[in-house]
Design a protein around this motif. Sequence first.
Motif, PDB file in Angstrom:
ATOM      1  N   ASP A 198      -0.989  42.656  55.601  1.00  0.00           N
ATOM      2  CA  ASP A 198      -0.048  42.501  56.837  1.00  0.00           C
ATOM      3  C   ASP A 198       0.968  41.834  56.570  1.00  0.00           C
ATOM      4  OD1 ASP A 198      -1.846  44.518  57.571  1.00  0.00           O
ATOM      5  OD2 ASP A 198      -2.839  43.253  59.134  1.00  0.00           O
ATOM      6  N   TYR A 199       0.764  40.832  55.612  1.00  0.00           N
ATOM      7  CA  TYR A 199       1.709  39.521  55.428  1.00  0.00           C
ATOM      8  C   TYR A 199       2.493  39.470  54.057  1.00  0.00           C
ATOM      9  CZ  TYR A 199      -1.002  38.316  59.562  1.00  0.00           C
ATOM     10  OH  TYR A 199      -1.571  38.335  60.605  1.00  0.00           O
ATOM     11  N   ALA A 200       2.313  40.734  53.359  1.00  0.00           N
ATOM     12  CA  ALA A 200       2.751  40.835  51.967  1.00  0.00           C
ATOM     13  C   ALA A 200       4.352  40.742  51.831  1.00  0.00           C
ATOM     14  CB  ALA A 200       2.403  42.224  51.083  1.00  0.00           C
ATOM     15  N   ASP A 201       4.816  40.979  52.873  1.00  0.00           N
ATOM     16  CA  ASP A 201       6.263  40.968  52.873  1.00  0.00           C
ATOM     17  C   ASP A 201       7.077  39.489  53.487  1.00  0.00           C
ATOM     18  OD1 ASP A 201       6.324  43.760  52.338  1.00  0.00           O
ATOM     19  OD2 ASP A 201       6.773  44.325  54.275  1.00  0.00           O
ATOM     20  N   TYR A 202       6.121  38.678  53.627  1.00  0.00           N
ATOM     21  CA  TYR A 202       6.723  37.303  54.079  1.00  0.00           C
ATOM     22  C   TYR A 202       6.219  36.348  53.308  1.00  0.00           C
ATOM     23  CZ  TYR A 202       7.219  39.256  58.973  1.00  0.00           C
ATOM     24  OH  TYR A 202       7.712  40.182  60.004  1.00  0.00           O
ATOM     25  N   ILE A 203       7.148  35.333  53.174  1.00  0.00           N
ATOM     26  CA  ILE A 203       7.007  34.155  52.632  1.00  0.00           C
ATOM     27  C   ILE A 203       6.982  32.869  53.399  1.00  0.00           C
ATOM     28  CG2 ILE A 203       7.891  34.951  50.257  1.00  0.00           C
ATOM     29  CD1 ILE A 203      10.501  33.329  51.050  1.00  0.00           C
ATOM     30  N   PHE A 204       6.119  31.894  53.424  1.00  0.00           N
ATOM     31  CA  PHE A 204       6.207  30.926  54.324  1.00  0.00           C
ATOM     32  C   PHE A 204       6.555  29.723  53.712  1.00  0.00           C
ATOM     33  CE2 PHE A 204       3.320  34.402  55.488  1.00  0.00           C
ATOM     34  CZ  PHE A 204       3.469  34.333  56.698  1.00  0.00           C
ATOM     35  N   GLU A 205       7.746  28.952  54.242  1.00  0.00           N
ATOM     36  CA  GLU A 205       8.432  27.773  54.004  1.00  0.00           C
ATOM     37  C   GLU A 205       7.949  26.657  54.782  1.00  0.00           C
ATOM     38  OE1 GLU A 205      12.752  25.667  53.497  1.00  0.00           O
ATOM     39  OE2 GLU A 205      12.412  28.013  53.668  1.00  0.00           O
ATOM     40  N   PHE A 206       7.487  25.856  54.280  1.00  0.00           N
ATOM     41  CA  PHE A 206       6.950  24.582  54.876  1.00  0.00           C
ATOM     42  C   PHE A 206       7.905  23.411  54.659  1.00  0.00           C
ATOM     43  CE2 PHE A 206       3.026  26.703  54.460  1.00  0.00           C
ATOM     44  CZ  PHE A 206       2.026  26.406  55.298  1.00  0.00           C
ATOM     45  N   THR A 207       8.875  23.047  55.640  1.00  0.00           N
ATOM     46  CA  THR A 207       9.656  22.122  55.631  1.00  0.00           C
ATOM     47  C   THR A 207       9.331  20.614  55.583  1.00  0.00           C
ATOM     48  OG1 THR A 207      10.510  21.804  57.926  1.00  0.00           O
ATOM     49  CG2 THR A 207      11.299  23.864  56.524  1.00  0.00           C
ATOM     50  N   ASN A 208       9.967  19.664  55.023  1.00  0.00           N
ATOM     51  CA  ASN A 208       9.611  18.461  55.227  1.00  0.00           C
ATOM     52  C   ASN A 208       9.858  17.710  56.485  1.00  0.00           C
ATOM     53  OD1 ASN A 208      12.531  17.961  55.384  1.00  0.00           O
ATOM     54  ND2 ASN A 208      12.527  16.401  53.943  1.00  0.00           N
ATOM     55  N   ASP A 209      10.103  18.559  57.686  1.00  0.00           N
ATOM     56  CA  ASP A 209      10.197  17.947  59.054  1.00  0.00           C
ATOM     57  C   ASP A 209       9.366  18.699  59.911  1.00  0.00           C
ATOM     58  OD1 ASP A 209      11.763  20.207  59.029  1.00  0.00           O
ATOM     59  OD2 ASP A 209      13.495  19.151  59.969  1.00  0.00           O
ATOM     60  N   LEU A 210       8.376  19.310  59.342  1.00  0.00           N
ATOM     61  CA  LEU A 210       7.153  19.816  60.027  1.00  0.00           C
ATOM     62  C   LEU A 210       7.634  21.280  60.638  1.00  0.00           C
ATOM     63  CD1 LEU A 210       5.644  16.940  61.625  1.00  0.00           C
ATOM     64  CD2 LEU A 210       5.129  17.932  59.587  1.00  0.00           C
ATOM     65  N   GLU A 211       8.608  21.874  60.215  1.00  0.00           N
ATOM     66  CA  GLU A 211       8.884  23.321  60.617  1.00  0.00           C
ATOM     67  C   GLU A 211       8.108  24.341  59.646  1.00  0.00           C
ATOM     68  OE1 GLU A 211      12.703  25.173  62.490  1.00  0.00           O
ATOM     69  OE2 GLU A 211      13.508  23.470  61.162  1.00  0.00           O
ATOM     70  N   LEU A 212       7.804  25.335  60.086  1.00  0.00           N
ATOM     71  CA  LEU A 212       7.168  26.559  59.244  1.00  0.00           C
ATOM     72  C   LEU A 212       7.742  27.571  59.531  1.00  0.00           C
ATOM     73  CD1 LEU A 212       5.269  27.460  57.218  1.00  0.00           C
ATOM     74  CD2 LEU A 212       3.508  27.822  59.100  1.00  0.00           C
ATOM     75  N   ILE A 213       8.615  28.115  58.586  1.00  0.00           N
ATOM     76  CA  ILE A 213       9.558  29.284  58.822  1.00  0.00           C
ATOM     77  C   ILE A 213       8.627  30.540  57.867  1.00  0.00           C
ATOM     78  CG2 ILE A 213      11.873  30.199  58.543  1.00  0.00           C
ATOM     79  CD1 ILE A 213      12.786  27.048  58.275  1.00  0.00           C
ATOM     80  N   ALA A 214       8.752  31.591  58.632  1.00  0.00           N
ATOM     81  CA  ALA A 214       8.350  32.794  57.953  1.00  0.00           C
ATOM     82  C   ALA A 214       9.658  33.863  57.729  1.00  0.00           C
ATOM     83  CB  ALA A 214       7.251  33.535  58.789  1.00  0.00           C
ATOM     84  N   LYS A 215       9.718  33.972  56.299  1.00  0.00           N
ATOM     85  CA  LYS A 215      10.837  34.965  56.169  1.00  0.00           C
ATOM     86  C   LYS A 215      10.373  36.296  55.577  1.00  0.00           C
ATOM     87  CE  LYS A 215      13.531  30.927  54.882  1.00  0.00           C
ATOM     88  NZ  LYS A 215      14.537  30.171  53.786  1.00  0.00           N
ATOM     89  N   ASN A 216      11.017  37.630  55.962  1.00  0.00           N
ATOM     90  CA  ASN A 216      10.708  38.730  55.476  1.00  0.00           C
ATOM     91  C   ASN A 216      11.572  39.049  54.312  1.00  0.00           C
ATOM     92  OD1 ASN A 216      10.435  41.516  55.128  1.00  0.00           O
ATOM     93  ND2 ASN A 216       9.308  41.521  57.152  1.00  0.00           N
ATOM     94  N   ASN A 217      11.023  39.186  53.412  1.00  0.00           N
ATOM     95  CA  ASN A 217      11.881  39.245  52.019  1.00  0.00           C
ATOM     96  C   ASN A 217      12.096  40.639  51.726  1.00  0.00           C
ATOM     97  OD1 ASN A 217      12.064  36.575  51.409  1.00  0.00           O
ATOM     98  ND2 ASN A 217      10.548  36.397  49.406  1.00  0.00           N
ATOM     99  N   VAL A 218      11.445  41.586  52.302  1.00  0.00           N
ATOM    100  CA  VAL A 218      11.602  43.051  52.038  1.00  0.00           C
ATOM    101  C   VAL A 218      12.776  43.629  52.987  1.00  0.00           C
ATOM    102  CG1 VAL A 218      10.735  45.306  52.028  1.00  0.00           C
ATOM    103  CG2 VAL A 218       9.268  43.575  51.297  1.00  0.00           C
ATOM    104  N   ASN A 219      12.631  43.165  54.071  1.00  0.00           N
ATOM    105  CA  ASN A 219      13.681  43.502  55.144  1.00  0.00           C
ATOM    106  C   ASN A 219      14.394  42.423  55.604  1.00  0.00           C
ATOM    107  OD1 ASN A 219      15.397  44.559  57.347  1.00  0.00           O
ATOM    108  ND2 ASN A 219      13.735  45.667  58.417  1.00  0.00           N
TER     109      ASN A 219
END
Length: 350
Positions: A265-286
């Motif tokens: 279900d999350y195969a299209d997403y990458i998850f970026e853990f920033t150094n200021d405690l943000e977590l960003i989910a990016k859809n690499n397909v769309n």
Amino acid sequence: MKTLKLITVIALIAVFGFTSCQSEESSEVGTNPNANSAASPTASNYKRAAMNDGSNDDFLDGNSCTELLFPLTAAINGQRIVLVTSQDLSLALNTIGKFNDDSDTVTFNFPINVRTSSYSTIVVSNQSDFDALQKDCERAEASGEDAVSCVTINFPMTILTYNIRLEQTGSVVIQSEKQLYVFITDLESDALFSVDYPVSAVLSNGSVLEINSDADFQNAISECTQTEDEEDEAADTATEVEAVLSGATFQVETFVTGGADTASDYADYIFEFTNDLELIAKNNVNIALVDISGTYEVSSETTAFLNINFGSNTAVSALNNDWIVNTYSNTLVTFTSKTDASVTLAFQKI
């Protein structure tokens, strides 16, 4: 050793010799077969519990055996900060915690004043003297002679004193940790004492404990110091896991919930853990889809946790949880839900 055996023999003879002639009052407090010497484990336990605790500023000086005294000046990650009172420690803590992927450095503007475990105030003139204090503390910790901070005695408490024949010679009402420390350290080698139980104490988790014997106090210290060791180990794990996650990008390797692996279900997403405690989910397909912003926090108690929060009603909200860290390496971190052991998650670094 022979001297201690001789004292024990004399003590037992005194107990049997004097018990029969004690009055009702003195039979309660006048003779005590459990009296302790200055070299006894009980004396050591109460001494350690009474030591000045310097652990509150460990994030700054890295030394639990010394307490920083104010005012002082320090350069923290290159930023000069003047600390006038202990309340200013929050300024230093905020500077250190600004980013979680940097190597924090603290340099003091010597000389500084510190208070030791024995309540002595000393002047630390330079970095070499400061490092020597740290080594002394490490030796004390290794030999079990450092302060015990996880059991806090509620004062006042009463200590009964005895001579070598176990005849009571007096009593002392102790009003503070410092007074207790001085009493124990000033005991003569031939002096004996016993604690007038019960004694009330507060554990580090906030619970109140009634201590009814020397053995109870020993057990309380053993249990809470073991918990402290587990907390220290968990804190180290949390630091290492945070270093793995921070500034890196991951994908969901597995996400088992309801008995099924839903990682696809999350195969299209990458998850970026920033150094200021943000977590960003990016859809690499769309790529037209807006990034989903959330937060993460690595913390610890007696185990290490990862909290993920993407808010509600997003495509990745199912990942929201307090996750227990199971295993970790530089490329893979696995978790179990804190509330449901059947729910597991694994992040694989990209």
